[in-house]
Design a protein around this motif. Structure first.
Motif, PDB file in Angstrom:
ATOM      1  N   SER A   1       0.849  -1.199   0.000  1.00 45.54           N
ATOM      2  CA  SER A   1       0.000   0.000   0.000  1.00 45.54           C
ATOM      3  C   SER A   1       0.883   1.247   0.000  1.00 45.54           C
ATOM      4  O   SER A   1       0.806   2.079   0.916  1.00 45.54           O
ATOM      5  CB  SER A   1      -0.927   0.002   1.220  1.00 45.54           C
ATOM      6  N   PRO A   2       1.737   1.374  -0.989  1.00 47.84           N
ATOM      7  CA  PRO A   2       2.683   2.497  -0.991  1.00 47.84           C
ATOM      8  C   PRO A   2       1.992   3.821  -1.290  1.00 47.84           C
ATOM      9  O   PRO A   2       0.935   3.868  -1.935  1.00 47.84           O
ATOM     10  CB  PRO A   2       3.671   2.115  -2.103  1.00 47.84           C
ATOM     11  N   THR A   3       2.596   4.889  -0.823  1.00 50.37           N
ATOM     12  CA  THR A   3       2.159   6.241  -1.145  1.00 50.37           C
ATOM     13  C   THR A   3       3.311   6.955  -1.842  1.00 50.37           C
ATOM     14  O   THR A   3       4.404   6.403  -2.005  1.00 50.37           O
ATOM     15  CB  THR A   3       1.768   7.007   0.134  1.00 50.37           C
ATOM     16  N   LYS A   4       3.082   8.192  -2.227  1.00 47.72           N
ATOM     17  CA  LYS A   4       4.143   8.938  -2.912  1.00 47.72           C
ATOM     18  C   LYS A   4       5.290   9.289  -1.973  1.00 47.72           C
ATOM     19  O   LYS A   4       6.371   9.687  -2.422  1.00 47.72           O
ATOM     20  CB  LYS A   4       3.565  10.199  -3.542  1.00 47.72           C
ATOM     21  N   ARG A   5       5.075   9.141  -0.657  1.00 48.42           N
ATOM     22  CA  ARG A   5       6.112   9.436   0.323  1.00 48.42           C
ATOM     23  C   ARG A   5       6.839   8.188   0.824  1.00 48.42           C
ATOM     24  O   ARG A   5       7.737   8.299   1.660  1.00 48.42           O
ATOM     25  CB  ARG A   5       5.487  10.157   1.525  1.00 48.42           C
ATOM     26  N   THR A   6       6.464   7.021   0.342  1.00 48.52           N
ATOM     27  CA  THR A   6       7.037   5.774   0.848  1.00 48.52           C
ATOM     28  C   THR A   6       8.547   5.727   0.646  1.00 48.52           C
ATOM     29  O   THR A   6       9.307   5.420   1.580  1.00 48.52           O
ATOM     30  CB  THR A   6       6.379   4.561   0.160  1.00 48.52           C
ATOM     31  N   LYS A   7       9.003   6.035  -0.551  1.00 51.80           N
ATOM     32  CA  LYS A   7      10.444   5.990  -0.819  1.00 51.80           C
ATOM     33  C   LYS A   7      11.195   7.022   0.016  1.00 51.80           C
ATOM     34  O   LYS A   7      12.316   6.771   0.476  1.00 51.80           O
ATOM     35  CB  LYS A   7      10.715   6.204  -2.308  1.00 51.80           C
ATOM     36  N   ASP A   8      10.581   8.183   0.213  1.00 53.75           N
ATOM     37  CA  ASP A   8      11.222   9.203   1.045  1.00 53.75           C
ATOM     38  C   ASP A   8      11.364   8.727   2.485  1.00 53.75           C
ATOM     39  O   ASP A   8      12.391   8.954   3.139  1.00 53.75           O
ATOM     40  CB  ASP A   8      10.404  10.501   1.010  1.00 53.75           C
ATOM     41  N   ILE A   9      10.329   8.053   2.989  1.00 47.76           N
ATOM     42  CA  ILE A   9      10.377   7.536   4.360  1.00 47.76           C
ATOM     43  C   ILE A   9      11.451   6.464   4.484  1.00 47.76           C
ATOM     44  O   ILE A   9      12.207   6.430   5.464  1.00 47.76           O
ATOM     45  CB  ILE A   9       8.998   6.974   4.768  1.00 47.76           C
TER      46      ILE A   9
ATOM     47  N   MET B   1      14.686   6.671   6.920  1.00 48.71           N
ATOM     48  CA  MET B   1      15.030   5.666   7.920  1.00 48.71           C
ATOM     49  C   MET B   1      16.459   5.170   7.728  1.00 48.71           C
ATOM     50  O   MET B   1      17.204   5.005   8.699  1.00 48.71           O
ATOM     51  CB  MET B   1      14.043   4.484   7.848  1.00 48.71           C
ATOM     52  N   LEU B   2      16.836   4.942   6.485  1.00 47.75           N
ATOM     53  CA  LEU B   2      18.193   4.472   6.209  1.00 47.75           C
ATOM     54  C   LEU B   2      19.225   5.542   6.558  1.00 47.75           C
ATOM     55  O   LEU B   2      20.327   5.230   7.021  1.00 47.75           O
ATOM     56  CB  LEU B   2      18.318   4.075   4.738  1.00 47.75           C
ATOM     57  N   SER B   3      18.873   6.805   6.358  1.00 46.32           N
ATOM     58  CA  SER B   3      19.824   7.890   6.644  1.00 46.32           C
ATOM     59  C   SER B   3      20.127   7.997   8.133  1.00 46.32           C
ATOM     60  O   SER B   3      21.192   8.501   8.511  1.00 46.32           O
ATOM     61  CB  SER B   3      19.268   9.222   6.130  1.00 46.32           C
TER      62      SER B   3
ATOM     63  N   PRO C   1      26.511   9.314  13.361  1.00 48.75           N
ATOM     64  CA  PRO C   1      27.350   8.685  14.390  1.00 48.75           C
ATOM     65  C   PRO C   1      26.606   8.597  15.713  1.00 48.75           C
ATOM     66  O   PRO C   1      25.910   9.531  16.122  1.00 48.75           O
ATOM     67  CB  PRO C   1      28.561   9.619  14.479  1.00 48.75           C
ATOM     68  N   ALA C   2      26.775   7.463  16.391  1.00 46.91           N
ATOM     69  CA  ALA C   2      26.046   7.229  17.636  1.00 46.91           C
ATOM     70  C   ALA C   2      26.389   8.255  18.705  1.00 46.91           C
ATOM     71  O   ALA C   2      25.541   8.650  19.506  1.00 46.91           O
ATOM     72  CB  ALA C   2      26.339   5.819  18.142  1.00 46.91           C
ATOM     73  N   VAL C   3      27.636   8.711  18.713  1.00 47.60           N
ATOM     74  CA  VAL C   3      28.061   9.651  19.745  1.00 47.60           C
ATOM     75  C   VAL C   3      27.319  10.979  19.638  1.00 47.60           C
ATOM     76  O   VAL C   3      27.236  11.739  20.621  1.00 47.60           O
ATOM     77  CB  VAL C   3      29.591   9.870  19.660  1.00 47.60           C
TER      78      VAL C   3
ATOM     79  N   ASN D   1      18.289  -0.918  15.177  1.00 48.53           N
ATOM     80  CA  ASN D   1      18.323  -1.840  14.042  1.00 48.53           C
ATOM     81  C   ASN D   1      17.019  -1.875  13.252  1.00 48.53           C
ATOM     82  O   ASN D   1      16.952  -2.548  12.216  1.00 48.53           O
ATOM     83  CB  ASN D   1      18.640  -3.256  14.534  1.00 48.53           C
ATOM     84  N   LEU D   2      15.997  -1.154  13.720  1.00 48.24           N
ATOM     85  CA  LEU D   2      14.696  -1.192  13.039  1.00 48.24           C
ATOM     86  C   LEU D   2      14.763  -0.751  11.569  1.00 48.24           C
ATOM     87  O   LEU D   2      14.117  -1.379  10.720  1.00 48.24           O
ATOM     88  CB  LEU D   2      13.696  -0.338  13.813  1.00 48.24           C
ATOM     89  N   PRO D   3      15.509   0.307  11.201  1.00 43.77           N
ATOM     90  CA  PRO D   3      15.560   0.672   9.776  1.00 43.77           C
ATOM     91  C   PRO D   3      16.072  -0.452   8.881  1.00 43.77           C
ATOM     92  O   PRO D   3      15.531  -0.678   7.790  1.00 43.77           O
ATOM     93  CB  PRO D   3      16.529   1.870   9.773  1.00 43.77           C
ATOM     94  N   ILE D   4      17.100  -1.171   9.324  1.00 39.95           N
ATOM     95  CA  ILE D   4      17.635  -2.276   8.523  1.00 39.95           C
ATOM     96  C   ILE D   4      16.600  -3.392   8.404  1.00 39.95           C
ATOM     97  O   ILE D   4      16.420  -3.980   7.324  1.00 39.95           O
ATOM     98  CB  ILE D   4      18.939  -2.806   9.152  1.00 39.95           C
ATOM     99  N   VAL D   5      15.913  -3.697   9.496  1.00 42.05           N
ATOM    100  CA  VAL D   5      14.909  -4.766   9.480  1.00 42.05           C
ATOM    101  C   VAL D   5      13.776  -4.412   8.517  1.00 42.05           C
ATOM    102  O   VAL D   5      13.345  -5.243   7.700  1.00 42.05           O
ATOM    103  CB  VAL D   5      14.366  -5.018  10.899  1.00 42.05           C
TER     104      VAL D   5
END
Length: 274
Positions: free
Chosen positions: A98-106, A110-112, A117-119, A149-153
């Motif tokens: 059920s993709p929307t026009k914002r799906t790829k942006d989201i 998330m990947l970004s 850096p964690a610090v 790890n949620l973005p990778i999953v």
């Protein structure tokens, strides 16, 4: 002539692959060798022939209870992975079917977050944990590792779900399947290889997490990464004991990876060949 050339090429590629594998595995191998030396032998210099003593393992176990951080590591890795799957499976389903026009942006956003850096967020997260009473607790670390790890999953499950024909889900809806039935009894069984590889990979990532587990724990929720760090002291590095602690920490995940390698490869190549 061509067959002989092809055979030589295969032998050459095989030898090259073994050399690369040995190069990658050598640090682990040398850690195992160092753990079987005395402290004097470990600091003497590079040597591939140990004395095969278990002195360092005995010292490590006598100074620190191995099974407590081991239990914490299991709870954190498995707990954060299960939580991530509970959140990621519906999210990946929505983005895939059920993709929307914002799906790829989201997805890109998330990947970004993994590029930061964690610090950079250590102080706010530390203060949140401190003021909410989550410092040095399994619950707090489990939720944090799940979020890390949620973005990778989600990305991995989204990729697997995209390979499943949407017509199958439409047929299930025509047969009266609810959204819950569609996800639990149609989508999930078809994506088992991908879900299994995602689960295994996330367990490995959570098990190896060191930065947050060292910063946010002391004793109660300290996993094996903190167990290893405890053998680095102001008096110096005790290489044999540090190596023994490292071997005891990585042994469970090495065994898991060895026995699940076929499942990992099957899941990571899911949908790659049509």
């Amino acid at each position: 002539m061509a067959r002989a050339t092809s055979r030589k090429a295969r032998i050459g590629w095989t030898v090259a692959a073994w050399l690369v594998a040995l190069l990658i595995f050598f640090p682990i191998l040398y850690t195992i060798i160092t753990s079987l030396k005395t402290e004097q032998e470990a600091i003497a210099g590079f040597d591939l022939i140990p004395s095969f003593t278990l002195e360092s393992f005995q010292t490590v176990q006598s100074q620190n209870n191995y099974f407590r951080p081991f239990t914490n590591s299991v709870i954190l890795a498995v707990g954060s992975t299960l939580l991530a799957l509970i959140v990621a499976i519906p999210a990946a389903w929505a983005m895939a079917f059920s993709p929307t026009k914002r799906t790829k942006d989201i997805l890109m956003w998330m990947l970004s977050t993994k590029m930061m850096p964690a610090v950079a967020v250590l102080v706010p997260i530390y203060l949140i944990f401190l003021r909410t009473g989550l410092m040095d607790t399994r619950i707090g670390l489990t939720v944090l590792l799940m979020l890390i790890n949620l973005p990778i999953v989600i990305w991995m499950l989204y990729t697997y779900f995209r390979e499943i024909p949407g017509e199958i889900l439409e047929a299930a809806r025509m047969d009266g399947a609810t959204l819950r039935d569609e996800i639990l009894y149609v989508l999930t069984p078809m994506a088992i290889p991908g879900i299994a590889s995602t689960l295994l990979l996330n367990i490995i990532l959570a098990w190896n997490e060191a930065f947050w587990t060292i910063q946010l724990t002391t004793t109660n929720a300290a996993p094996l990464s903190a167990f290893i760090a405890s053998f680095s002291s102001p008096q110096g590095l005790f290489w044999a004991k540090l190596s023994a602690a490292s071997v005891m920490a990585i042994a469970p995940i090495l065994v898991l990876g060895w026995f699940s390698q076929k499942q990992l490869v099957r899941g990571l190549t899911f949908g790659a060949v049509k």
